[in-house]
Design a protein around this motif. Sequence first.
Motif, PDB file in Angstrom:
ATOM      1  N   ARG A 124      -7.961 -24.103  18.864  1.00  0.00           N
ATOM      2  CA  ARG A 124      -9.049 -24.470  19.775  1.00  0.00           C
ATOM      3  C   ARG A 124      -8.497 -24.845  21.148  1.00  0.00           C
ATOM      4  O   ARG A 124      -7.484 -25.526  21.254  1.00  0.00           O
ATOM      5  N   ARG A 125      -9.231 -24.426  22.175  1.00  0.00           N
ATOM      6  CA  ARG A 125      -8.861 -24.767  23.549  1.00  0.00           C
ATOM      7  C   ARG A 125     -10.089 -25.399  24.214  1.00  0.00           C
ATOM      8  O   ARG A 125     -11.106 -24.743  24.373  1.00  0.00           O
ATOM      9  N   THR A 126      -9.954 -26.675  24.599  1.00  0.00           N
ATOM     10  CA  THR A 126     -11.076 -27.352  25.252  1.00  0.00           C
ATOM     11  C   THR A 126     -11.000 -27.224  26.773  1.00  0.00           C
ATOM     12  O   THR A 126     -12.015 -27.309  27.430  1.00  0.00           O
ATOM     13  N   GLY A 127      -9.831 -27.010  27.316  1.00  0.00           N
ATOM     14  CA  GLY A 127      -9.678 -26.868  28.762  1.00  0.00           C
ATOM     15  C   GLY A 127      -9.853 -25.425  29.194  1.00  0.00           C
ATOM     16  O   GLY A 127     -10.175 -24.554  28.398  1.00  0.00           O
ATOM     17  N   PRO A 128      -9.599 -25.148  30.477  1.00  0.00           N
ATOM     18  CA  PRO A 128      -9.714 -23.778  30.968  1.00  0.00           C
ATOM     19  C   PRO A 128      -8.664 -22.856  30.365  1.00  0.00           C
ATOM     20  O   PRO A 128      -7.581 -23.308  29.997  1.00  0.00           O
ATOM     21  N   THR A 129      -9.007 -21.601  30.273  1.00  0.00           N
ATOM     22  CA  THR A 129      -8.069 -20.592  29.770  1.00  0.00           C
ATOM     23  C   THR A 129      -6.935 -20.412  30.786  1.00  0.00           C
ATOM     24  O   THR A 129      -7.207 -20.243  31.974  1.00  0.00           O
ATOM     25  N   SER A 168     -13.149 -22.958  23.159  1.00  0.00           N
ATOM     26  CA  SER A 168     -12.928 -21.564  22.773  1.00  0.00           C
ATOM     27  C   SER A 168     -12.028 -21.573  21.540  1.00  0.00           C
ATOM     28  O   SER A 168     -11.336 -22.565  21.272  1.00  0.00           O
ATOM     29  N   VAL A 169     -12.046 -20.492  20.796  1.00  0.00           N
ATOM     30  CA  VAL A 169     -11.287 -20.449  19.549  1.00  0.00           C
ATOM     31  C   VAL A 169     -10.692 -19.065  19.332  1.00  0.00           C
ATOM     32  O   VAL A 169     -11.293 -18.052  19.699  1.00  0.00           O
ATOM     33  N   GLU A 170      -9.493 -19.057  18.787  1.00  0.00           N
ATOM     34  CA  GLU A 170      -8.882 -17.861  18.219  1.00  0.00           C
ATOM     35  C   GLU A 170      -8.567 -18.224  16.781  1.00  0.00           C
ATOM     36  O   GLU A 170      -7.948 -19.263  16.526  1.00  0.00           O
ATOM     37  N   ALA A 171      -8.978 -17.394  15.847  1.00  0.00           N
ATOM     38  CA  ALA A 171      -8.830 -17.737  14.437  1.00  0.00           C
ATOM     39  C   ALA A 171      -8.293 -16.565  13.635  1.00  0.00           C
ATOM     40  O   ALA A 171      -8.466 -15.398  14.011  1.00  0.00           O
ATOM     41  N   LEU A 172      -7.675 -16.891  12.507  1.00  0.00           N
ATOM     42  CA  LEU A 172      -7.117 -15.907  11.585  1.00  0.00           C
ATOM     43  C   LEU A 172      -7.628 -16.220  10.188  1.00  0.00           C
ATOM     44  O   LEU A 172      -7.422 -17.333   9.679  1.00  0.00           O
TER      45      LEU A 172
END
Length: 97
Positions: free
Chosen positions: A90-95, A40-44
Motif C-alpha cells: 500500500r502507498r498512501t503518499g504520492p506515486t 493505492s495498492v499493488e497485490a499478488l
Amino acid sequence: MNLPDFPTFETSALARGFDQVAERVWPAHSVAPAHSHPFSVEALVVKGEMWLTAHGSTRHLVRGDAFQLDRAVEHAERYGPEGATYWAARRTGPTPG
C-alpha cells in the motif's frame, strides 16, 4: 509457478516506495461490495481465487496473478470456494516520479 516469499515481496515493495505491506486472507465465498481505499495498492494473489471488479470490468485472479488499484478507485471483490490470500503493498503518499 514459483512466487517470491513474503519477506522478499515486502522488501521489494518497500524499496519501491510503498508504505506498508500486509497479507490479506479472505474466507471462502466472501464478498466485499463496492468500496474504495485512501491508498493505492499493488497485490499478488498467493492462494485461492478471486474476482475483482473495477472500471466496469471483472478480472478472475488466481495464484500468481497480480493486480493494481489507484487510490480512491471504487471496486468490488468476490472470493472462491477456497477463499483467497494475497499480499498487498500500500502507498498512501504520492506515486514516486
